[in-house]
Design an enzyme around this catalytic site. Structure first.
Site, PDB file in Angstrom:
ATOM      1  N   HIS A 116       4.894   3.745  -3.953  1.00 45.75           N
ATOM      2  CA  HIS A 116       5.526   2.428  -3.814  1.00 45.75           C
ATOM      3  C   HIS A 116       6.465   2.240  -5.000  1.00 45.75           C
ATOM      4  CE1 HIS A 116       5.564  -1.865  -2.472  1.00 45.75           C
ATOM      5  NE2 HIS A 116       6.015  -2.003  -3.717  1.00 45.75           N
ATOM      6  N   GLN A 173      -8.241   5.238   4.130  1.00 47.34           N
ATOM      7  CA  GLN A 173      -8.058   5.094   2.689  1.00 47.34           C
ATOM      8  C   GLN A 173      -9.350   4.650   2.027  1.00 47.34           C
ATOM      9  OE1 GLN A 173      -5.820   1.836   0.446  1.00 47.34           O
ATOM     10  NE2 GLN A 173      -4.326   3.516   0.372  1.00 47.34           N
ATOM     11  N   ARG A 225       4.721  -4.525   4.958  1.00 46.48           N
ATOM     12  CA  ARG A 225       4.930  -5.928   5.295  1.00 46.48           C
ATOM     13  C   ARG A 225       6.008  -6.131   6.361  1.00 46.48           C
ATOM     14  NH1 ARG A 225       6.254  -8.284  -0.331  1.00 46.48           N
ATOM     15  NH2 ARG A 225       6.990  -6.149  -0.615  1.00 46.48           N
ATOM     16  N   CYS A 271      -2.905  -0.117  -5.053  1.00 45.59           N
ATOM     17  CA  CYS A 271      -3.125  -1.548  -4.824  1.00 45.59           C
ATOM     18  C   CYS A 271      -3.008  -2.319  -6.131  1.00 45.59           C
ATOM     19  CB  CYS A 271      -4.502  -1.781  -4.211  1.00 45.59           C
ATOM     20  SG  CYS A 271      -4.861  -3.539  -3.918  1.00 45.59           S
ATOM     21  N   GLY A 326       8.176   0.722   0.062  1.00 48.47           N
ATOM     22  CA  GLY A 326       8.625  -0.457  -0.649  1.00 48.47           C
ATOM     23  C   GLY A 326       9.951  -0.995  -0.158  1.00 48.47           C
ATOM     24  N   ASP A 327       9.933  -2.211   0.401  1.00 48.62           N
ATOM     25  CA  ASP A 327      11.149  -2.930   0.807  1.00 48.62           C
ATOM     26  C   ASP A 327      11.961  -2.227   1.888  1.00 48.62           C
ATOM     27  OD1 ASP A 327      10.399  -4.744  -1.079  1.00 48.62           O
ATOM     28  OD2 ASP A 327      12.076  -4.403  -2.446  1.00 48.62           O
TER      29      ASP A 327
END
Length: 337
Positions: A169, A70, A225, A100, A201-202
């Site tokens: 995202h 990236q 994450r 970001c 996302g999530d």
């Protein structure tokens, strides 16, 4: 899913995360079932390419293919140069960061701040696509803030300029990582463009992965994450998507083995001084929720050598294993009685 000539083995991709998705982490996640892992972002500023940090980020020796790098920046010519440079260093896919939300990135009109300027987005994408003969992908958010969601417009620009896959995202830049990700915008984009769409996302469990794929129609999912300290999430999701059943969770013995191997790879990659410091956050993530981990993590942050770090980690997990065996024996005695 296919990106250019690269056919991915499944629908699971590791999200780019600054300070996390270095080569040891990317390799680990690929061993644990991820089809692709995107590198930490590399600056388009050529003055930084000679720095130790950037050289590490551009190191792909022995990495499982495809190698996706990236790049971040706001100047079309500099971004084109960065794409060429990283392709020469071994990148097989160039990913452009327009997702970001960090202030230090957005303050220089890079990352998700670029979504404010759709004209500049088009110029950057076209310049990068024209600069290399390898696939170029793009990562964005749903928009700048909840009142200005322009992911669909950016997606159409991406497709028109030759971008070969788009990751979204499910939050705006203003939302950062607060609240819950929404997937309606991702589903809308998927219906409007022909290139592969990746939902992000999530996504924290096999059930959530299946739900997001079904609700968005996305071609793949990207996990960030949730993989920190839990790289086996990729094999768990892959197994669940294929069978509808859950894999048994890893034992403490397996977690210990995975973590120790990861630590050795960090020491080898960064050297002892930096490796020990990089390892601290990974050790913290791996041990979340385990008995006695709070005190262990506090003590770990005081250790200065790899030998001390390894010894403390072995002791922590060996103690956990012994306690587990004692519980098993106690249960057996109760059962016998």
């Amino acid at each position: 899913m296919q990106i250019g000539l690269h056919k991915l083995k499944n629908k699971l991709i590791v999200a780019p995360m600054a300070g996390v998705t270095d080569r040891p982490f990317r390799q680990l996640c690929k061993r644990m079932g991820a089809a692709m892992a995107v590198s930490e972002m590399v600056s388009s500023n050529s003055l930084l390419w000679g720095s130790e940090k950037t050289r590490r980020r551009a190191c792909h020796e022995g990495e499982v293919r495809p190698v996706s790098v990236q790049i971040a920046g706001s100047d079309p010519l500099m971004m084109a140069d960065a794409a060429r440079h990283n392709a020469e260093q071994g990148a097989e896919i160039i990913d452009i960061n327009m997702g970001c939300p960090a202030k230090k990135i957005c303050n220089v009109m890079a990352g998700s701040a670029l979504m404010k300027d759709e004209g500049l987005v088009g110029k950057i994408l076209q310049a990068v696509v024209n600069a290399v003969n390898i696939p170029v992908t793009l990562k964005i958010r749903t928009g700048w803030d909840p009142d200005h969601k322009n992911a669909l417009t950016i997606a159409r620009i991406a497709e028109d300029t030759g971008i070969q896959a788009l990751a979204i995202h499910g939050r705006t830049r203003a939302c950062a990582y607060r609240g819950e990700a929404e997937y309606e915008t991702i589903a809308l984009v998927k219906t409007a463009i022909r290139i592969p769409v990746i939902a992000n996302g999530d996504i924290t469990s096999p059930e959530k992965a299946r739900q997001v794929l079904a609700n968005t129609g996305a071609d793949a999912i990207m996990i960030g994450r949730a993989a920190q300290g839990r790289p086996w999430i990729f094999r768990e999701i892959e197994h669940f998507l294929m069978t509808g059943k859950h894999m048994p969770p890893p034992t403490t013995v397996e977690i210990q083995r995975i973590l120790i191997n990861h630590l050795h790879e960090l020491y080898d990659f960064y050297g002892e001084y930096s490796g020990v410091r990089m390892a601290r956050k990974h050790i913290s993530w791996y041990t979340r929720g385990l008995a006695g981990s709070a005190a262990f993590r506090h003590a770990m942050n005081q250790l200065q050598t790899k030998d001390a770090q390894l010894a403390a980690t072995h002791l922590f997990f060996n103690t956990l294993s012994e306690q587990s065996m004692e519980l098993v024996y106690a249960d057996d005695e109760v059962a016998v009685r």
